[in-house]
Design an enzyme around this catalytic site. Structure first.
Site, PDB file in Angstrom:
ATOM      1  CG  ASN A  48      -1.999  -1.018   1.211  1.00  0.00           C
ATOM      2  OD1 ASN A  48      -2.271  -1.628   0.179  1.00  0.00           O
ATOM      3  ND2 ASN A  48      -2.625  -1.228   2.353  1.00  0.00           N
ATOM      4  CD  GLU A 144       0.622  -5.932   7.329  1.00  0.00           C
ATOM      5  OE1 GLU A 144      -0.528  -5.732   7.781  1.00  0.00           O
ATOM      6  OE2 GLU A 144       0.893  -5.813   6.117  1.00  0.00           O
ATOM      7  CG  ASP A 253      -0.825   1.132   4.952  1.00  0.00           C
ATOM      8  OD1 ASP A 253      -0.078   1.226   5.936  1.00  0.00           O
ATOM      9  OD2 ASP A 253      -1.563   0.150   4.738  1.00  0.00           O
ATOM     10  CB  SER A 283      -7.318   7.309   0.716  1.00  0.00           C
ATOM     11  OG  SER A 283      -7.194   7.273   2.124  1.00  0.00           O
TER      12      SER A 283
END
Length: 306
Positions: A48, A144, A253, A283
């Site tokens: 992202n 992650e 992100d 967004s």
């Protein structure tokens, strides 16, 4: 049109396929409810952030692991379609990471991730791929992928004079070694409270300024914008335009990718923060993560000051 076409950054992090359910009310434990709609989309915090940075016109190298499955092949095509350098996208003998996302009627989300290939990356992979970077000024990472992979990447980046940005999400305890190699730490409110030894929320300038004694920090505050700890240790707050949120997935992100691209372009840190907030605000008015990010013609480059 102004853009960051002469800017080069890199991202080491996760690639996921997002499987998203939208429902007015999410089910409680043991309960079944009908959802409104379902989508699949490209995600992963690393991917992202890289895609948003690429939307600004910056040249982005993605360092990540994908599986030997359909989701991996589709993710690779997506990176190429975004104009990214994919020579450091490693196909590994496992499945591509997936994220199961539930979004309620207020646009708030809950996410469960299965890392797959993201956790198959090794510290040696990181050293090898970061060492190949040429003329890159910023490297972004998250949580992650295994922390020892990020540590190896940041150690190599420091040797090359590359500025490091760490988004400590999803939260996990961070080693002192990694924090020492982090030039910019960018948590959200929840991650900030986890990082703070007494689990205080970032609800005052004094609390925000007290978290970090070395390096720089920004705390993202959702609809309230962001707080920047300036070079002299004071806190400067930046407001976000008020909008009706449809889906907040990937908004943090979006901020980080846009901020990093602006910072790498030579923008002042204050204008880079405001630029990131503006992109992230756009967004949240759309569904999805990468699918919600503003395209280059929608981005307000007038916010950038050098």
């Amino acid at each position: 049109m102004q853009n960051f076409s002469n800017t080069k950054i890199a991202v080491i992090g996760s690639t996921m396929m997002d499987l998203t359910v939208y429902a007015d009310i999410l089910p409680a434990a043991g309960e079944t409810r009908f959802g409104e709609s379902f989508t699949t989309g490209f995600g992963g915090k690393g991917a992202n952030q890289a895609v948003m940075a690429a939307r600004t016109g910056a040249k982005v190298t993605m360092i990540t692991g994908i599986g030997n499955d359909g989701f991996g092949s589709e993710s690779l095509v997506n990176f190429k379609n975004c104009g990214m350098d994919t020579t450091s996208v490693l196909q590994l003998p496992t499945h591509t990471g997936v994220a199961h996302i539930w979004v309620d009627g207020q646009g708030q989300n809950r996410i469960s991730i299965v890392p797959g290939a993201n956790f198959a990356l090794t510290p040696q992979n990181a050293i090898d791929e970061v060492s190949k970077l040429k003329a890159v000024s910023v490297l972004i990472a998250q949580c992650e992928i295994p922390q020892e992979v990020t540590l190896a990447a940041f150690r190599t980046a420091q040797e090359l004079g590359i500025t490091t940005i760490l988004n400590p999400a999803p939260y996990q305890p961070l080693t002192d070694d990694l924090l020492e190699l982090t030039d910019w730490l960018i948590p959200n409110e929840i991650e900030f409270a986890e990082l703070d030894k007494t689990h205080r929320a970032p609800d005052s300038d004094a609390v925000i300024a007290s978290l970090r004694k070395t390096g720089r920090m920004i705390v993202t505050l959702g609809s309230d914008g962001a707080a920047l700890v300036t070079a002299d240790g004071s806190v400067k707050r930046f407001a976000a335009k008020k909008v009706t949120a449809t889906d907040t997935t990937g908004a943090g992100d979006c901020f980080i990718g846009a901020f990093a691209a602006a910072l790498a372009s030579g923008a002042s840190e204050e204008s880079a923060v405001q630029f990131g907030i503006d992109c992230a605000t756009k967004s949240v008015t759309r569904k999805g993560a990468q699918s919600s990010y503003p395209k280059i013609e929608e981005i307000d480059f007038s916010l950038i000051a050098k």
